[in-house]
Scaffold this active site. Structure first.
Site, PDB file in Angstrom:
ATOM      1  N   ARG A 243       0.852  -1.198   0.000  1.00 35.26           N
ATOM      2  CA  ARG A 243       0.000   0.000   0.000  1.00 35.26           C
ATOM      3  C   ARG A 243       0.886   1.247   0.000  1.00 35.26           C
ATOM      4  O   ARG A 243       1.296   1.740   1.047  1.00 35.26           O
ATOM      5  CB  ARG A 243      -0.929  -0.026   1.210  1.00 35.26           C
ATOM      6  CG  ARG A 243      -2.069  -1.036   1.098  1.00 35.26           C
ATOM      7  CD  ARG A 243      -3.072  -0.651   0.001  1.00 35.26           C
ATOM      8  NE  ARG A 243      -3.720   0.611   0.270  1.00 35.26           N
ATOM      9  CZ  ARG A 243      -4.960   0.744   0.738  1.00 35.26           C
ATOM     10  NH1 ARG A 243      -5.697  -0.322   0.986  1.00 35.26           N
ATOM     11  NH2 ARG A 243      -5.476   1.947   0.949  1.00 35.26           N
TER      12      ARG A 243
ATOM     13  N   HIS B  41     -14.931  -0.127  -5.080  1.00 35.34           N
ATOM     14  CA  HIS B  41     -15.280  -0.248  -3.654  1.00 35.34           C
ATOM     15  C   HIS B  41     -16.577   0.493  -3.351  1.00 35.34           C
ATOM     16  O   HIS B  41     -16.733   1.651  -3.746  1.00 35.34           O
ATOM     17  CB  HIS B  41     -14.159   0.324  -2.778  1.00 35.34           C
ATOM     18  CG  HIS B  41     -12.861  -0.398  -2.948  1.00 35.34           C
ATOM     19  ND1 HIS B  41     -12.042  -0.191  -4.043  1.00 35.34           N
ATOM     20  CD2 HIS B  41     -12.248  -1.340  -2.189  1.00 35.34           C
ATOM     21  CE1 HIS B  41     -10.977  -0.985  -3.945  1.00 35.34           C
ATOM     22  NE2 HIS B  41     -11.076  -1.685  -2.838  1.00 35.34           N
TER      23      HIS B  41
ATOM     24  N   LYS C  90     -12.034  -7.037  -9.461  1.00 35.57           N
ATOM     25  CA  LYS C  90     -12.155  -6.952  -7.995  1.00 35.57           C
ATOM     26  C   LYS C  90     -13.250  -5.970  -7.622  1.00 35.57           C
ATOM     27  O   LYS C  90     -13.276  -4.839  -8.111  1.00 35.57           O
ATOM     28  CB  LYS C  90     -10.831  -6.493  -7.358  1.00 35.57           C
ATOM     29  CG  LYS C  90     -10.963  -6.355  -5.834  1.00 35.57           C
ATOM     30  CD  LYS C  90      -9.759  -5.694  -5.179  1.00 35.57           C
ATOM     31  CE  LYS C  90     -10.062  -5.428  -3.705  1.00 35.57           C
ATOM     32  NZ  LYS C  90      -9.060  -4.587  -3.046  1.00 35.57           N
TER      33      LYS C  90
ATOM     34  N   SER D 287      -6.409  -3.286   6.172  1.00 39.24           N
ATOM     35  CA  SER D 287      -6.478  -2.301   5.091  1.00 39.24           C
ATOM     36  C   SER D 287      -7.927  -2.099   4.646  1.00 39.24           C
ATOM     37  O   SER D 287      -8.213  -1.225   3.848  1.00 39.24           O
ATOM     38  CB  SER D 287      -5.604  -2.736   3.913  1.00 39.24           C
ATOM     39  OG  SER D 287      -6.047  -3.966   3.391  1.00 39.24           O
TER      40      SER D 287
ATOM     41  N   SER E 163     -16.772 -21.482  19.388  1.00 41.18           N
ATOM     42  CA  SER E 163     -17.233 -22.631  18.590  1.00 41.18           C
ATOM     43  C   SER E 163     -16.370 -22.904  17.363  1.00 41.18           C
ATOM     44  O   SER E 163     -16.016 -24.062  17.104  1.00 41.18           O
ATOM     45  CB  SER E 163     -18.697 -22.438  18.168  1.00 41.18           C
ATOM     46  OG  SER E 163     -19.532 -22.452  19.289  1.00 41.18           O
TER      47      SER E 163
ATOM     48  N   LYS F   5     -32.367 -18.223  19.883  1.00 41.13           N
ATOM     49  CA  LYS F   5     -32.737 -19.615  20.168  1.00 41.13           C
ATOM     50  C   LYS F   5     -34.243 -19.876  20.084  1.00 41.13           C
ATOM     51  O   LYS F   5     -34.673 -20.952  19.676  1.00 41.13           O
ATOM     52  CB  LYS F   5     -32.218 -20.031  21.545  1.00 41.13           C
ATOM     53  CG  LYS F   5     -30.702 -20.103  21.602  1.00 41.13           C
ATOM     54  CD  LYS F   5     -30.203 -20.566  22.956  1.00 41.13           C
ATOM     55  CE  LYS F   5     -28.686 -20.533  22.998  1.00 41.13           C
ATOM     56  NZ  LYS F   5     -28.112 -21.162  24.159  1.00 41.13           N
TER      57      LYS F   5
ATOM     58  N   ASP G  47     -28.528 -27.743  24.860  1.00 41.56           N
ATOM     59  CA  ASP G  47     -28.129 -26.874  25.975  1.00 41.56           C
ATOM     60  C   ASP G  47     -28.389 -27.503  27.334  1.00 41.56           C
ATOM     61  O   ASP G  47     -27.547 -27.487  28.217  1.00 41.56           O
ATOM     62  CB  ASP G  47     -28.914 -25.549  25.940  1.00 41.56           C
ATOM     63  CG  ASP G  47     -28.229 -24.483  25.095  1.00 41.56           C
ATOM     64  OD1 ASP G  47     -27.020 -24.622  24.854  1.00 41.56           O
ATOM     65  OD2 ASP G  47     -28.907 -23.527  24.696  1.00 41.56           O
TER      66      ASP G  47
ATOM     67  N   MET H 181     -20.653 -10.753  30.335  1.00 41.67           N
ATOM     68  CA  MET H 181     -19.884 -11.264  29.187  1.00 41.67           C
ATOM     69  C   MET H 181     -18.990 -10.157  28.639  1.00 41.67           C
ATOM     70  O   MET H 181     -19.324  -8.982  28.730  1.00 41.67           O
ATOM     71  CB  MET H 181     -20.850 -11.734  28.092  1.00 41.67           C
ATOM     72  CG  MET H 181     -20.172 -12.391  26.905  1.00 41.67           C
ATOM     73  SD  MET H 181     -21.364 -13.229  25.834  1.00 41.67           S
ATOM     74  CE  MET H 181     -21.846 -11.916  24.745  1.00 41.67           C
TER      75      MET H 181
ATOM     76  N   GLN I 271     -23.887 -31.805  19.353  1.00 38.91           N
ATOM     77  CA  GLN I 271     -23.920 -31.044  18.101  1.00 38.91           C
ATOM     78  C   GLN I 271     -22.910 -31.598  17.107  1.00 38.91           C
ATOM     79  O   GLN I 271     -23.219 -31.784  15.924  1.00 38.91           O
ATOM     80  CB  GLN I 271     -23.617 -29.563  18.367  1.00 38.91           C
ATOM     81  CG  GLN I 271     -24.722 -28.871  19.143  1.00 38.91           C
ATOM     82  CD  GLN I 271     -24.750 -27.370  18.883  1.00 38.91           C
ATOM     83  OE1 GLN I 271     -24.532 -26.919  17.770  1.00 38.91           O
ATOM     84  NE2 GLN I 271     -25.045 -26.611  19.909  1.00 38.91           N
TER      85      GLN I 271
END
Length: 531
Positions: free
Chosen positions: A56, A144, A171, A230, A268, A315, A353, A453, A510
């Protein structure tokens, strides 16, 4: 799509003892402020497994074009892509446009492998180098969109315009307002007859940067470090190679993922991708930041998207999206595992669960009482307080009731607590009243909300002085492993059970549903021990 082998770097390489299964290149953006820093970073990119680097030029502080470009090409251990991005296309260059384009021509002349030219100036640029372009240099023409992702029709027209400008490689980068936007980019990529880079910026677009290896993208970007990007949403090269097993993805790789909001904290993908790799299972597991779960399933309806874990806050809504729901999940009213049946595409919902959480809590109680795993549950007759009335709260209330506990639901909105309490035959409290709720000692407390959390690690659903009446405290939050609630509960003399135990417990079933193989329990324990 057939992607021509434009460079030796894009050919097959031996990766961890096996051939790469896709030709998609990994490009590391090099954004140093000095040439010296760029040279160091190019070495790091090579050591990390990059196929090429994007230099760049618009990030350089003191730029001497001829001298600097010569040095960068000479010192780079991997092929080079030169970009000199102007402010009007999201870069840092704010000078004379003719001088900028002259620099790109110079890079081409001095031996760059790729040049990135913006669509707005591409036709003019390509006309100016016609007949003078070195054989080995390929022109990437880029566009872009930092606002949104256009329709499939508009994207097709954009690709046609890019091709018509004289691009060797097309692109385009768009912005994800919703994860379903990415599906349109996959549709364009997979049907492209020319080498194409289609990426979607932002966290909701992350899967475009990973699954391009499955859908035939020419390259993706992987950064050397977290956060030094970037463009918004770029993963690290380390994550692409080690976490997502990028080289091992092919057109037939099945996609699994965790649906949630927020979801970036989830472990996960670490757990399942490591397990898939250990047995050679052809699948990849990704984070899926989903706003509207019904819209997600309507959009990603192909068998490629084979199975899903489901977390907060989807859920309960997930139940309505399934064609069939397991009887336990139906009773709970929440689903945390969804499988797409390959024969007809139907969605089947399960709840793993409650098994994961209740088993972990029972183990904790056994440890406290120092007894072995007998037939009867340590929960029988216990007063079991559940904080939260969402999907996980329902699962724990159901599981505790099934084990003979007396259930109390505490929730911020009392009406939701009462509704769940009536369903399981328990009592209801508002969360504010829980502080003074202490009818007996030896109770069990289970937090199923996201309070505490990351990043809000200083929060707790219940003050410390109220924890003295509990024999065991469980927290479904597992990032961090020891939440403020668990730390204060342990200080108050309670046995604590972290969300990691529930996370591992629910993951066993699972994994078996995802793969049809027995869960590698020891491997799961070993992986999660690091966290």
């Amino acid at each position: 799509m057939e992607s021509p082998n434009l460079l030796v770097a894009s050919g097959s390489k031996l990766v961890s003892g096996s051939m790469r299964k896709n030709p998609t290149l990994i490009c590391v953006p090099i954004m140093g402020e000095s040439v010296d820093k760029m040279v160091v970073d190019m070495g790091k990119a090579n050591a990390s497994g990059a196929d090429l680097v994007e230099i760049r030029l618009d990030g350089l502080k003191n730029f001497n074009p001829r001298e600097n470009i010569k040095t960068l090409i000479k010192e780079s251990p991997v092929p080079t892509l030169f970009t000199y991005r102007p402010i009007w296309e999201g870069g840092q260059y704010d000078g004379d446009e003719n001088k900028r384009v002259d620099v790109l021509r110079l890079a081409m002349e001095l031996g760059a492998d790729y040049i990135d030219v913006e669509l707005q100036v591409a036709r003019e640029f390509n006309d100016s180098v016609r007949g003078k372009k070195p054989e080995k240099c390929k022109v990437i023409v880029s566009s872009h969109n930092y606002q949104y992702t256009p329709s499939v029709e508009d994207l097709s027209n954009l690709v046609a315009r890019i091709q018509a400008s004289g691009a060797d490689i097309v692109k385009f980068a768009t912005t994800a307002l919703d994860i379903t936007d990415v599906a349109r980019v996959f549709q364009i990529t997979v049907h492209s007859q020319v080498p194409i880079i289609g990426l979607v910026m932002g966290e909701r677009g992350l899967i475009s940067r990973i699954l391009c290896a499955k859908f035939g993208g020419f390259l993706t970007f992987g950064t050397l470090e977290n956060g030094i990007v970037s463009a918004p949403g770029q993963p690290t090269i380390k994550d692409l190679l080690d976490l997502y097993n990028f080289r091992q993805m092919g057109p037939d790789t099945k996609v699994f993922g965790i649906i949630g909001k927020p979801v970036g904290h989830s472990k996960s993908p670490i757990l399942y991708n490591e397990a898939f790799k250990s047995v050679g299972f052809n699948g990849v597991f990704v984070h899926l930041l989903v706003d509207d779960i019904a819209k997600f399933f309507q959009t990603y309806s192909s068998n490629d998207f084979a199975g899903f874990s489901c977390t907060i806050p989807h859920k309960e809504a997930a139940v309505k999206c399934c064609d069939e729901v397991d009887t336990v999940a139906k009773s709970i009213g929440a689903v945390n595992c969804i499988i797409r049946r390959q024969s007809d595409g139907k969605l089947f919902g399960y709840n793993t669960d409650y098994v994961g959480a209740i088993s972990a809590i029972e183990d904790g109680l056994r440890g406290r009482l120092n007894v072995g795993g007998g037939v009867s549950s340590g929960l029988a007759g216990k007063l079991f307080v559940v904080i939260g009335a969402g999907g996980a709260g329902k699962a724990l209330a159901y599981g505790a009731k099934a084990k003979g506990a007396r259930v109390v639901i505490a929730n911020r909105t009392y009406d939701r607590a009462r509704e769940l309490a009536e369903t399981v035959g328990g009592h209801a409290l508002s969360l504010a009243d829980l502080e003074n709720f202490n009818p007996e000692d030896g109770m069990v407390l289970a937090n199923t909300t996201s309070i505490g959390m990351q990043p809000k690690v200083d929060e707790t659903p219940i003050p410390k002085h109220a924890l003295g009446h509990y024999a065991l405290v469980f927290d479904a939050v597992y990032t961090p492993k020891i939440t403020r609630l668990l730390r204060e509960a342990e200080e108050s003399g309670a046995t604590i059970v972290s969300g990691v135990e529930m996370f591992i417990g629910q993951a066993y079933e699972q994994y078996e549903r995802f793969t049809g193989l027995p869960a590698p329990k020891e491997l799961f324990q070993k992986i999660m021990a690091k966290y």
